[in-house]
Design an enzyme around this catalytic site. Sequence first.
Site, PDB file in Angstrom:
ATOM      1  N   ASP A  55       0.685  -1.214  -0.109  1.00  0.00           N
ATOM      2  CA  ASP A  55       0.033  -0.058  -0.139  1.00  0.00           C
ATOM      3  C   ASP A  55       0.880   1.081   0.075  1.00  0.00           C
ATOM      4  O   ASP A  55       0.277   2.460  -0.098  1.00  0.00           O
ATOM      5  CB  ASP A  55      -1.041   0.095   1.207  1.00  0.00           C
ATOM      6  CG  ASP A  55      -0.255  -0.111   2.545  1.00  0.00           C
ATOM      7  OD1 ASP A  55       0.904  -0.068   2.550  1.00  0.00           O
ATOM      8  OD2 ASP A  55      -0.909   0.059   3.646  1.00  0.00           O
ATOM      9  N   SER A  56       2.245   1.167   0.022  1.00  0.00           N
ATOM     10  CA  SER A  56       3.122   2.146  -0.372  1.00  0.00           C
ATOM     11  C   SER A  56       2.900   2.912  -1.516  1.00  0.00           C
ATOM     12  O   SER A  56       3.124   3.855  -1.800  1.00  0.00           O
ATOM     13  CB  SER A  56       4.459   1.827   0.009  1.00  0.00           C
ATOM     14  OG  SER A  56       4.778   0.468  -0.875  1.00  0.00           O
ATOM     15  N   ASP A  99      -1.168  -6.138  -0.250  1.00  0.00           N
ATOM     16  CA  ASP A  99      -1.338  -5.605   1.153  1.00  0.00           C
ATOM     17  C   ASP A  99      -2.954  -5.440   1.107  1.00  0.00           C
ATOM     18  O   ASP A  99      -3.425  -4.889   0.071  1.00  0.00           O
ATOM     19  CB  ASP A  99      -0.677  -4.045   1.234  1.00  0.00           C
ATOM     20  CG  ASP A  99       0.528  -4.060   1.999  1.00  0.00           C
ATOM     21  OD1 ASP A  99       0.642  -5.079   2.578  1.00  0.00           O
ATOM     22  OD2 ASP A  99       1.266  -3.195   2.010  1.00  0.00           O
ATOM     23  N   LYS A 118      -1.285  -9.453   2.828  1.00  0.00           N
ATOM     24  CA  LYS A 118      -0.513  -8.959   4.107  1.00  0.00           C
ATOM     25  C   LYS A 118      -1.423  -8.022   4.779  1.00  0.00           C
ATOM     26  O   LYS A 118      -2.122  -7.308   4.099  1.00  0.00           O
ATOM     27  CB  LYS A 118       0.913  -8.429   3.803  1.00  0.00           C
ATOM     28  CG  LYS A 118       1.677  -7.826   4.870  1.00  0.00           C
ATOM     29  CD  LYS A 118       2.941  -7.634   4.301  1.00  0.00           C
ATOM     30  CE  LYS A 118       2.907  -6.089   3.830  1.00  0.00           C
ATOM     31  NZ  LYS A 118       2.451  -4.984   4.837  1.00  0.00           N
ATOM     32  N   GLU A 166      -1.625  -5.643   8.650  1.00  0.00           N
ATOM     33  CA  GLU A 166      -0.823  -5.260   9.804  1.00  0.00           C
ATOM     34  C   GLU A 166      -1.417  -5.211  11.215  1.00  0.00           C
ATOM     35  O   GLU A 166      -2.804  -5.479  11.231  1.00  0.00           O
ATOM     36  CB  GLU A 166      -0.643  -3.508   9.684  1.00  0.00           C
ATOM     37  CG  GLU A 166       0.218  -3.217   8.342  1.00  0.00           C
ATOM     38  CD  GLU A 166       0.273  -1.681   8.195  1.00  0.00           C
ATOM     39  OE1 GLU A 166       0.843  -1.392   7.103  1.00  0.00           O
ATOM     40  OE2 GLU A 166      -0.111  -1.011   9.002  1.00  0.00           O
ATOM     41  N   GLU A 225       8.983  -4.104  11.039  1.00  0.00           N
ATOM     42  CA  GLU A 225       9.442  -2.869  10.680  1.00  0.00           C
ATOM     43  C   GLU A 225      10.028  -2.033  11.705  1.00  0.00           C
ATOM     44  O   GLU A 225       9.162  -1.716  12.683  1.00  0.00           O
ATOM     45  CB  GLU A 225       8.346  -2.248   9.705  1.00  0.00           C
ATOM     46  CG  GLU A 225       8.642  -0.692   9.325  1.00  0.00           C
ATOM     47  CD  GLU A 225       7.672  -0.211   8.070  1.00  0.00           C
ATOM     48  OE1 GLU A 225       7.902   0.961   7.759  1.00  0.00           O
ATOM     49  OE2 GLU A 225       6.588  -1.065   7.630  1.00  0.00           O
TER      50      GLU A 225
END
Length: 277
Positions: free
Chosen positions: A49-50, A88, A118, A120, A186
């Site tokens: 999602d960056s 993501d 993925k 978080e 991270e």
Amino acid sequence: MSVNSPVRPVMAADILARKGGEPLVCLTAYTTPMARLVDAHCDITLVGDSLGMVVHGLPTTLGVTMEMMILHGKAVARGTSRAMLVIDMPFGSYEESPAQAFANARRLMAETGCAAVKLEGGRHMAGTIRFLVERGIPVMAHVGLTPQAVNALGGYKVQGRGADADRVMEDAIAVAEAGAFSVVLEKVPDGLSQRITQRVAIPTIGIGASAHCDGQVLVLDDMLGLFTDFRPKFVKRYGELGTAADEAIAAYAAEVRARRFPASEHVFPDELKGKQP
């Protein structure tokens, strides 16, 4: 196997089997041409999602949508044949309930052909991870600094220093026990990252963590020097493509204004020499 047989893509079981072995290599990709380059050298291609920041110019990842992830996921899938394709789940697409997470994870996999998603979060997301894995969706977890929670964390700070180390360790253990096939660490201190890697049975993939993790991931545009708005401490530039592109565009603009481009070899004559086709 014949020379024309398709290459078997890397799968979750292959990643798990690499625990403690040769380090896993992961990069992000957002377009088909870049995906082809990444696929030739990496074990995992992550549609992160960056992309909201490095492709769409958003200030954070919070504005990224499912539609954006699917659009770029499809593009990357067209350029991926060997690496494991992970996408993501964007902010707001999985936190409400395990059922919501399953619906959106299923959509990502069905519409892009990715091999895993993925998400978080640590202990509070363990139930959701277990729910997805039990229903056939491989999950890569992500603990430590979780950019989707940047407002709650008070910025992009290192996570797990001092008394906070226990929290990050417990998060990593929780997602591993919930069935994640790997976990991104991270901005987690070096020593803590090593202890987590030794403690959990799944591969750890570091970004701003430790060289002793089971693998590493970077944002492609960061390591190529394409994204220059800011440069995290953990980024090593392996190229300066942004500078090269700027110089190329400047040269093109100068030649156009001076009428040096297009030259004779770039245009079509009114008549062909010799016999007409």
